[in-house]
Design a protein around this motif. Sequence first.
Motif, PDB file in Angstrom:
ATOM      1  N   UNK A   3      63.639  52.225 -15.511  1.00 40.28           N
ATOM      2  CA  UNK A   3      64.293  53.431 -15.467  1.00 40.28           C
ATOM      3  C   UNK A   3      63.737  54.456 -15.884  1.00 40.28           C
ATOM      4  N   UNK A   4      63.141  54.508 -16.995  1.00 37.82           N
ATOM      5  CA  UNK A   4      62.374  55.405 -17.892  1.00 37.82           C
ATOM      6  C   UNK A   4      61.023  55.842 -17.134  1.00 37.82           C
ATOM      7  N   UNK A   5      60.591  54.715 -16.412  1.00 39.23           N
ATOM      8  CA  UNK A   5      59.380  55.084 -15.588  1.00 39.23           C
ATOM      9  C   UNK A   5      59.666  55.813 -14.295  1.00 39.23           C
ATOM     10  N   UNK A   6      61.001  55.500 -13.691  1.00 40.90           N
ATOM     11  CA  UNK A   6      61.398  55.980 -12.334  1.00 40.90           C
ATOM     12  C   UNK A   6      61.846  57.566 -12.933  1.00 40.90           C
ATOM     13  N   UNK A   7      62.439  57.528 -13.823  1.00 46.84           N
ATOM     14  CA  UNK A   7      62.942  59.102 -14.368  1.00 46.84           C
ATOM     15  C   UNK A   7      61.865  59.838 -14.676  1.00 46.84           C
ATOM     16  N   UNK A   8      60.553  59.332 -15.298  1.00 45.96           N
ATOM     17  CA  UNK A   8      59.414  60.498 -15.442  1.00 45.96           C
ATOM     18  C   UNK A   8      58.834  60.749 -14.089  1.00 45.96           C
ATOM     19  N   UNK A   9      58.833  59.575 -13.224  1.00 44.63           N
ATOM     20  CA  UNK A   9      57.933  59.683 -11.710  1.00 44.63           C
ATOM     21  C   UNK A   9      58.905  60.816 -11.070  1.00 44.63           C
ATOM     22  N   UNK A  10      60.414  60.727 -11.083  1.00 48.35           N
ATOM     23  CA  UNK A  10      61.171  61.703 -10.450  1.00 48.35           C
ATOM     24  C   UNK A  10      60.853  63.019 -10.999  1.00 48.35           C
ATOM     25  N   UNK A  11      60.997  63.306 -12.233  1.00 45.55           N
ATOM     26  CA  UNK A  11      60.640  64.493 -12.752  1.00 45.55           C
ATOM     27  C   UNK A  11      59.125  65.163 -12.524  1.00 45.55           C
ATOM     28  N   UNK A  12      58.000  64.259 -12.273  1.00 44.14           N
ATOM     29  CA  UNK A  12      56.870  64.622 -11.846  1.00 44.14           C
ATOM     30  C   UNK A  12      56.905  65.220 -10.380  1.00 44.14           C
ATOM     31  N   UNK A  13      57.757  64.522  -9.651  1.00 44.99           N
ATOM     32  CA  UNK A  13      57.850  64.716  -8.177  1.00 44.99           C
ATOM     33  C   UNK A  13      58.672  65.833  -8.022  1.00 44.99           C
ATOM     34  N   UNK A  14      59.706  66.237  -8.689  1.00 46.89           N
ATOM     35  CA  UNK A  14      60.633  67.383  -8.874  1.00 46.89           C
ATOM     36  C   UNK A  14      59.581  68.729  -9.079  1.00 46.89           C
TER      37      UNK A  14
END
Length: 69
Positions: free
Chosen positions: A32-43
Amino acid sequence: MSRPTISEVSALIADLADFRKSGAGDQAELMSRKADLLERIAAAQPDDIEAAEVAAVARARVDELTADG
């Protein structure tokens, strides 16, 4: 959404390495932390389609992990 900091990314990498070595930690929480970081990078890079796809795959994996238990 703000870009992840170097310290956030470093902390996640260290926790993932610990999990890989010893199984310490909660896999769903780490993913979940990994997905959060990747979503922030994508945003932060809205024109990067690949970043958005990688983030979506990571979030789908979290959903699988949390649906199982």
